[in-house]
Design an enzyme around this catalytic site. Sequence first.
Site, short mmCIF file in Angstrom:
data_model
loop_
_atom_site.label_atom_id
_atom_site.label_comp_id
_atom_site.label_asym_id
_atom_site.label_seq_id
_atom_site.Cartn_x
_atom_site.Cartn_y
_atom_site.Cartn_z
N GLY A 31 -20.63 -79.90 49.19
CA GLY A 31 -21.84 -79.08 49.14
C GLY A 31 -22.09 -78.47 47.77
N HIS A 34 -26.03 -81.08 43.82
CA HIS A 34 -26.74 -81.28 42.56
C HIS A 34 -27.16 -82.75 42.51
CE1 HIS A 34 -23.00 -83.10 41.28
NE2 HIS A 34 -22.33 -81.96 41.47
N HIS A 37 -24.65 -85.57 43.43
CA HIS A 37 -24.49 -85.86 44.86
C HIS A 37 -25.66 -86.70 45.37
CE1 HIS A 37 -22.25 -81.82 44.75
NE2 HIS A 37 -21.32 -82.68 45.17
N ASP A 152 -15.28 -88.48 39.72
CA ASP A 152 -13.91 -88.32 40.21
C ASP A 152 -13.28 -89.70 40.31
OD1 ASP A 152 -13.86 -85.28 41.19
OD2 ASP A 152 -15.80 -86.15 41.68
P1 AMP Z 1 -17.71 -82.90 45.54
O1 AMP Z 1 -18.78 -82.18 46.31
O2 AMP Z 1 -17.43 -82.33 44.21
O3 AMP Z 1 -16.48 -83.14 46.38
O4 AMP Z 1 -18.29 -84.36 45.23
C1 AMP Z 1 -18.74 -85.18 46.26
C2 AMP Z 1 -19.03 -86.55 45.71
O5 AMP Z 1 -20.01 -86.45 44.68
C3 AMP Z 1 -17.80 -87.22 45.07
O6 AMP Z 1 -17.81 -88.60 45.39
C4 AMP Z 1 -18.03 -86.98 43.61
O7 AMP Z 1 -17.40 -87.95 42.79
C5 AMP Z 1 -19.54 -87.10 43.53
N1 AMP Z 1 -20.03 -86.44 42.32
C6 AMP Z 1 -19.78 -85.16 41.92
N2 AMP Z 1 -20.35 -84.93 40.72
C7 AMP Z 1 -20.96 -86.08 40.34
C8 AMP Z 1 -21.70 -86.49 39.19
N3 AMP Z 1 -21.94 -85.65 38.17
N4 AMP Z 1 -22.16 -87.74 39.15
C9 AMP Z 1 -21.92 -88.62 40.17
N5 AMP Z 1 -21.23 -88.30 41.27
C10 AMP Z 1 -20.75 -87.06 41.37
#
Ligand code: AMP
Length: 282
Positions: A31, A34, A37, A152
Amino acid sequence: MILFESSDAMRQWSTSQRQHNRTIGFVPTMGFLHDGHLSLVDHARRHARVDSVVMSIFVNPTQFGPNEDFDRYPRDRARDETMARQAGVDVLFLPDIEDIYPAGARTFVEVEGLGSIMCGASRPTHFRGVTTVVTKLFNIVLPHVAVFGQKDAQQFLILHRMARDLKLDIDMRMAPIVREPDGLAMSSRNVYLNDDERRQALCLSQSLMIARRLIEDGKTSTAEIIDAMRSHVGAHSLARPDYVTIRDLDSLDELHVVKKPMLVALAVYIGKTRLIDNWIYT
Ligand code: AMP
């Protein structure tokens, strides 16, 4: 957009989609959405061509260490719902902690080795938490395709290995890093940065550009490339590197000499905020 808060309701929906031969794409998140996501939703639809996209929002306690930011991790459900709806998410799954980790839960999923290096060295239980929660979410959402961000990259490689090792019938996809106009990789944690930190946070993406330029100029010694990246980061008073590394993209073994495909990755504390970024050389 349909909202589900219980895993039973979520799974019933997915089961009925499967009975009607409709494909499900899945984007797991924590969550505070941005554009990074949202790009994964777009990727599921446009590249994987799924019939519907399920996004989960779950701040997963088991992937945070005891002294990490679980309690203060940014959360904004109303804003997330609006953004997900606008991005064309079909189903938003918002389970609570007791649903995902019922009292007495003792089972973890772990990919040996890959989870104890790089980010795993300073966050020893992190990837075990990630692989465990993603397995549970897969078993609830029953996706055909799952999309993750290259932001990631280590996480994706571990999850990809897990899916292969456990013979999961899920097409695992990685989508490119989405950046702010000045190059900073988008992250929910960027809200922690004050103005000075926000400026200095650019040292991550800049050091990746330095690495890229050196490689394109023919430099082959990874030690020299890492030195150049470290000295760029070191020139920033608020920055403290956790790691700077160059590894084989599949095995994540360290490379001494530049060899495609490889992962150039770093984690840097900017003030108290730990940020990560990477570049894949293919
Ligand atoms: P998180 O909410 O940080 O756990 O991220 C959820 C998913 O969004 C994961 O697969 C992340 O790798 C992806 N994600 C987060 N930031 C970015 C970004 N700047 N560009 C592309 N994917 C992202």
